[in-house]
Design an enzyme around this catalytic site. Structure first.
Site, short mmCIF file in Angstrom:
data_model
loop_
_atom_site.label_atom_id
_atom_site.label_comp_id
_atom_site.label_asym_id
_atom_site.label_seq_id
_atom_site.Cartn_x
_atom_site.Cartn_y
_atom_site.Cartn_z
CB ILE A 1 -0.97 0.01 1.20
CG1 ILE A 1 -2.00 -1.11 1.07
CG2 ILE A 1 -1.66 1.36 1.34
CD1 ILE A 1 -2.84 -1.35 2.32
CB VAL B 1 0.40 1.55 -4.60
CG1 VAL B 1 -0.61 2.19 -5.54
CG2 VAL B 1 0.84 0.19 -5.14
CD GLU B 2 -2.55 5.47 -1.25
OE1 GLU B 2 -2.38 6.47 -1.97
OE2 GLU B 2 -3.68 5.07 -0.94
CB SER B 3 3.87 7.76 -0.37
OG SER B 3 4.42 6.69 0.41
CE1 TYR C 1 -5.48 3.29 4.10
CE2 TYR C 1 -4.54 4.00 2.01
CZ TYR C 1 -4.51 3.99 3.39
OH TYR C 1 -3.52 4.67 4.05
#
Length: 190
Positions: A88, A91-93, A156
């Site tokens: 996660i 992919v997010e940051s 999310y």
């Protein structure tokens, strides 16, 4: 050793000695309040190339281990898989604790301002606080969605209301891609 074997060995050595490089663009835009926003993925045509950066392939491997102890701690605290949390974050940051999205999401797990306030996060850029809050949120989504990891990932990204409305991964390109990317990196980190 044959001449052919020597050439193969030399070729392999040169591959590792002369590391291949990639070019990345950093984009910026200035909003109506004069605040500059930076991203590697421009959300609209208002972003302009701010800087081009060369980096060796594999450079991101430094960062992906940087927060391992916090990830393991938070995953254990909330009963989550640390490889999933790592995916996660990737992919997010991309493991950038100072990341800010064009929509205002902040930190490693890209927490939105309303989420930051609701979860009483004092500093969204603090890796410990950000990961703790993000994993707590994801754990909540898992419990609300009967431990369905794919739906929790969709929630999310798109919100619990959207997932409940469609009773599946919402048909939003960003959300579908988010889920696919997280699942890809989950298998990578496992």
């Amino acid at each position: 050793m044959t001449r052919q074997m020597i050439l193969v060995i030399l070729s392999l050595l040169l591959t590792f000695i002369i590391a291949p490089y990639a070019k990345a663009e950093i984009y910026s835009r200035t909003d109506k309040n004069g605040v500059m926003h930076f991203t590697n993925v421009p959300a609209d045509n208002n972003f302009r190339v701010y800087r081009s950066v060369d980096f060796p392939f594999g450079a991101e491997t430094y960062n992906h281990r940087r927060y391992d102890s916090i990830i393991r701690w938070a995953a254990s605290k909330y009963g989550m898989d640390s490889a999933l949390i790592k995916a996660i974050i990737r992919v997010e940051s991309n493991f950038d604790a100072r990341a800010v999205s064009p929509k205002g999401a902040r930190g490693l797990m890209q927490l939105m301002p309303a989420t930051i306030k609701h979860l009483e996060v004092k500093n969204a850029f603090d890796p410990h606080e950000n990961i703790d809050a993000g994993v707590r949120l994801f754990s909540y989504l898992m419990s609300e969605l009967d431990e369905d990891m794919v739906l929790a990932l969709a929630a999310y990204n798109a919100g619990l209301t959207s997932v409940r409305k469609y009773n599946r991964v919402p048909p939003f390109g960003e959300t579908v891609n988010f889920v696919k990317k997280v699942l890809h990196f989950l298998s990578y980190y496992q």
